[in-house]
Design a protein around this motif. Structure first.
Motif, mmCIF file in Angstrom:
data_model
loop_
_atom_site.group_PDB
_atom_site.id
_atom_site.type_symbol
_atom_site.label_atom_id
_atom_site.label_comp_id
_atom_site.label_asym_id
_atom_site.label_seq_id
_atom_site.Cartn_x
_atom_site.Cartn_y
_atom_site.Cartn_z
ATOM 1 N N PHE A 1 0.840 -1.211 0.000
ATOM 2 C CA PHE A 1 0.000 0.000 0.000
ATOM 3 C C PHE A 1 0.876 1.262 0.000
ATOM 4 O O PHE A 1 0.707 2.132 -0.863
ATOM 5 N N PRO A 2 1.866 1.356 0.929
ATOM 6 C CA PRO A 2 2.688 2.582 0.947
ATOM 7 C C PRO A 2 3.487 2.780 -0.351
ATOM 8 O O PRO A 2 3.661 3.901 -0.813
ATOM 9 N N GLU A 3 3.939 1.687 -0.959
ATOM 10 C CA GLU A 3 4.708 1.822 -2.218
ATOM 11 C C GLU A 3 3.819 2.418 -3.311
ATOM 12 O O GLU A 3 4.212 3.347 -4.030
ATOM 13 N N LEU A 4 2.599 1.900 -3.426
ATOM 14 C CA LEU A 4 1.671 2.409 -4.442
ATOM 15 C C LEU A 4 1.319 3.871 -4.165
ATOM 16 O O LEU A 4 1.291 4.707 -5.057
ATOM 17 N N LYS A 5 1.090 4.159 -2.890
ATOM 18 C CA LYS A 5 0.696 5.527 -2.505
ATOM 19 C C LYS A 5 1.808 6.514 -2.899
ATOM 20 O O LYS A 5 1.550 7.567 -3.474
ATOM 21 N N GLU A 6 3.035 6.118 -2.652
ATOM 22 C CA GLU A 6 4.202 6.967 -2.979
ATOM 23 C C GLU A 6 4.328 7.112 -4.501
ATOM 24 O O GLU A 6 4.503 8.208 -5.031
ATOM 25 N N MET A 7 4.200 6.029 -5.229
ATOM 26 C CA MET A 7 4.364 6.061 -6.689
ATOM 27 C C MET A 7 3.304 6.936 -7.348
ATOM 28 O O MET A 7 3.593 7.676 -8.301
ATOM 29 N N LEU A 8 2.079 6.854 -6.875
ATOM 30 C CA LEU A 8 0.961 7.527 -7.541
ATOM 31 C C LEU A 8 0.655 8.896 -6.948
ATOM 32 O O LEU A 8 -0.160 9.643 -7.507
ATOM 33 N N LYS A 9 1.287 9.218 -5.816
ATOM 34 C CA LYS A 9 1.060 10.535 -5.166
ATOM 35 C C LYS A 9 -0.437 10.754 -4.900
ATOM 36 O O LYS A 9 -1.034 11.743 -5.321
ATOM 37 N N VAL A 10 -1.068 9.783 -4.258
ATOM 38 C CA VAL A 10 -2.497 9.900 -3.935
ATOM 39 C C VAL A 10 -2.675 9.740 -2.431
ATOM 40 O O VAL A 10 -1.773 9.299 -1.728
ATOM 41 N N THR A 11 -3.873 10.101 -1.925
ATOM 42 C CA THR A 11 -4.133 9.971 -0.492
ATOM 43 C C THR A 11 -4.465 8.505 -0.153
ATOM 44 O O THR A 11 -4.841 7.732 -1.036
ATOM 45 N N ASP A 12 -4.362 8.152 1.121
ATOM 46 C CA ASP A 12 -4.736 6.806 1.576
ATOM 47 C C ASP A 12 -6.161 6.476 1.126
ATOM 48 O O ASP A 12 -6.424 5.417 0.559
ATOM 49 N N GLY A 13 -7.070 7.433 1.367
ATOM 50 C CA GLY A 13 -8.486 7.196 1.070
ATOM 51 C C GLY A 13 -8.706 6.924 -0.406
ATOM 52 O O GLY A 13 -9.401 5.973 -0.787
ATOM 53 N N ASN A 14 -8.084 7.761 -1.236
ATOM 54 C CA ASN A 14 -8.237 7.635 -2.688
ATOM 55 C C ASN A 14 -7.702 6.285 -3.161
ATOM 56 O O ASN A 14 -8.353 5.582 -3.938
ATOM 57 N N LEU A 15 -6.528 5.902 -2.648
ATOM 58 C CA LEU A 15 -5.932 4.634 -3.057
ATOM 59 C C LEU A 15 -6.802 3.468 -2.624
ATOM 60 O O LEU A 15 -7.094 2.567 -3.416
ATOM 61 N N SER A 16 -7.294 3.503 -1.364
ATOM 62 C CA SER A 16 -8.084 2.327 -0.945
ATOM 63 C C SER A 16 -9.418 2.241 -1.676
ATOM 64 O O SER A 16 -9.842 1.129 -2.034
ATOM 65 N N VAL A 17 -10.055 3.373 -1.978
ATOM 66 C CA VAL A 17 -11.319 3.316 -2.731
ATOM 67 C C VAL A 17 -11.101 2.634 -4.085
ATOM 68 O O VAL A 17 -11.818 1.709 -4.467
ATOM 69 N N HIS A 18 -10.035 3.084 -4.794
ATOM 70 C CA HIS A 18 -9.836 2.562 -6.157
ATOM 71 C C HIS A 18 -9.265 1.141 -6.153
ATOM 72 O O HIS A 18 -9.599 0.329 -7.011
ATOM 73 N N ALA A 19 -8.439 0.820 -5.160
ATOM 74 C CA ALA A 19 -7.927 -0.555 -5.063
ATOM 75 C C ALA A 19 -9.092 -1.511 -4.810
ATOM 76 O O ALA A 19 -9.159 -2.582 -5.409
ATOM 77 N N SER A 20 -10.049 -1.111 -3.963
ATOM 78 C CA SER A 20 -11.145 -2.060 -3.710
ATOM 79 C C SER A 20 -12.068 -2.210 -4.919
ATOM 80 O O SER A 20 -12.592 -3.304 -5.153
ATOM 81 N N ILE A 21 -12.190 -1.161 -5.747
ATOM 82 C CA ILE A 21 -12.983 -1.324 -6.981
ATOM 83 C C ILE A 21 -12.293 -2.341 -7.899
ATOM 84 O O ILE A 21 -12.923 -3.242 -8.465
ATOM 85 N N LEU A 22 -10.964 -2.232 -8.031
ATOM 86 C CA LEU A 22 -10.221 -3.166 -8.887
ATOM 87 C C LEU A 22 -10.317 -4.586 -8.331
ATOM 88 O O LEU A 22 -10.478 -5.550 -9.088
ATOM 89 N N GLU A 23 -10.268 -4.703 -7.008
ATOM 90 C CA GLU A 23 -10.338 -6.031 -6.387
ATOM 91 C C GLU A 23 -11.730 -6.639 -6.587
ATOM 92 O O GLU A 23 -11.863 -7.797 -6.965
ATOM 93 N N LYS A 24 -12.772 -5.799 -6.401
ATOM 94 C CA LYS A 24 -14.160 -6.252 -6.571
ATOM 95 C C LYS A 24 -14.362 -6.797 -7.997
ATOM 96 O O LYS A 24 -15.107 -7.740 -8.222
ATOM 97 N N HIS A 25 -13.657 -6.201 -8.983
ATOM 98 C CA HIS A 25 -13.802 -6.645 -10.377
ATOM 99 C C HIS A 25 -12.768 -7.713 -10.742
ATOM 100 O O HIS A 25 -12.606 -8.050 -11.928
ATOM 101 N N GLY A 26 -12.034 -8.225 -9.749
ATOM 102 C CA GLY A 26 -11.110 -9.344 -9.977
ATOM 103 C C GLY A 26 -9.851 -8.992 -10.744
ATOM 104 O O GLY A 26 -9.162 -9.867 -11.254
ATOM 105 N N LEU A 27 -9.518 -7.678 -10.823
ATOM 106 C CA LEU A 27 -8.335 -7.308 -11.610
ATOM 107 C C LEU A 27 -7.071 -7.342 -10.745
ATOM 108 O O LEU A 27 -5.964 -7.517 -11.249
ATOM 109 N N ILE A 28 -7.250 -7.155 -9.429
ATOM 110 C CA ILE A 28 -6.126 -7.319 -8.503
ATOM 111 C C ILE A 28 -6.625 -8.088 -7.303
ATOM 112 O O ILE A 28 -7.847 -8.251 -7.127
ATOM 113 N N ARG A 29 -5.686 -8.606 -6.489
ATOM 114 C CA ARG A 29 -6.096 -9.186 -5.191
ATOM 115 C C ARG A 29 -5.176 -8.613 -4.123
ATOM 116 O O ARG A 29 -4.068 -8.126 -4.427
ATOM 117 N N SER A 30 -5.694 -8.620 -2.878
ATOM 118 C CA SER A 30 -4.868 -8.067 -1.800
ATOM 119 C C SER A 30 -4.600 -9.159 -0.772
ATOM 120 O O SER A 30 -5.368 -10.121 -0.661
#
Lengths: 98, 98
Positions: free
Chosen positions: B30-59
């Protein structure tokens, strides 16, 4: 080039569709755009007003016979920003294809 | 190719950034992605869970020392859909550059 650096006003699909259409046909009516992009009236008007608010397009209202008509035209700034967006998108694509 | 036909799950900038990063590094915290994309914790977790819900990533959650850690990995379906998205984006770009 980070995808989050892309111009968010242009990148959104409906707005990207409106600008793409106006880059080729310069001026289009509301029904023409709606037909080309296969979007709802509400969706088209929300995104057209965002583009207008940011000065990328302008709208004009007149009458076609007795019927009110709205026509959209891309602005010079809209054209310039769209070209910059395409360059950045191309750069990102090369990066992603690695 | 109409911009509104692009895969909306992937096209959104933060989600496009997450998948792009995971296409190269397969697994990131999570911190690596947050640093790379320069986004907030909230923004990253919202979009990561959308990708996970659609089976494109897993956590996966584990502990790094005493600290809880979340790691994201791109799925095979995520990889396949991302490649298709790049092809469509390239096609659209050629069309737009006219």
């Amino acid at each position: 080039m980070n995808p989050t650096d892309l111009n968010k006003i242009i990148h959104e699909p409906v707005r990207l569709g409106i600008l793409s259409a106006l880059m080729t046909r310069e001026t289009l009516t509301f029904p023409e755009l709606k037909e080309m992009l296969k979007v709802t009236d509400g969706n088209l008007s929300v995104h057209a007003s965002i583009l207008e608010k940011h000065g990328l397009i302008r709208s004009a209202k007149d009458f076609y016979g007795k019927k009110p008509r709205t026509t959209f035209t891309i602005t010079d700034d809209g054209r310039a920003q769209f070209r910059r967006y395409l360059e950045e998108l191309e750069q990102l694509l090369h990066q992603l294809k690695g």
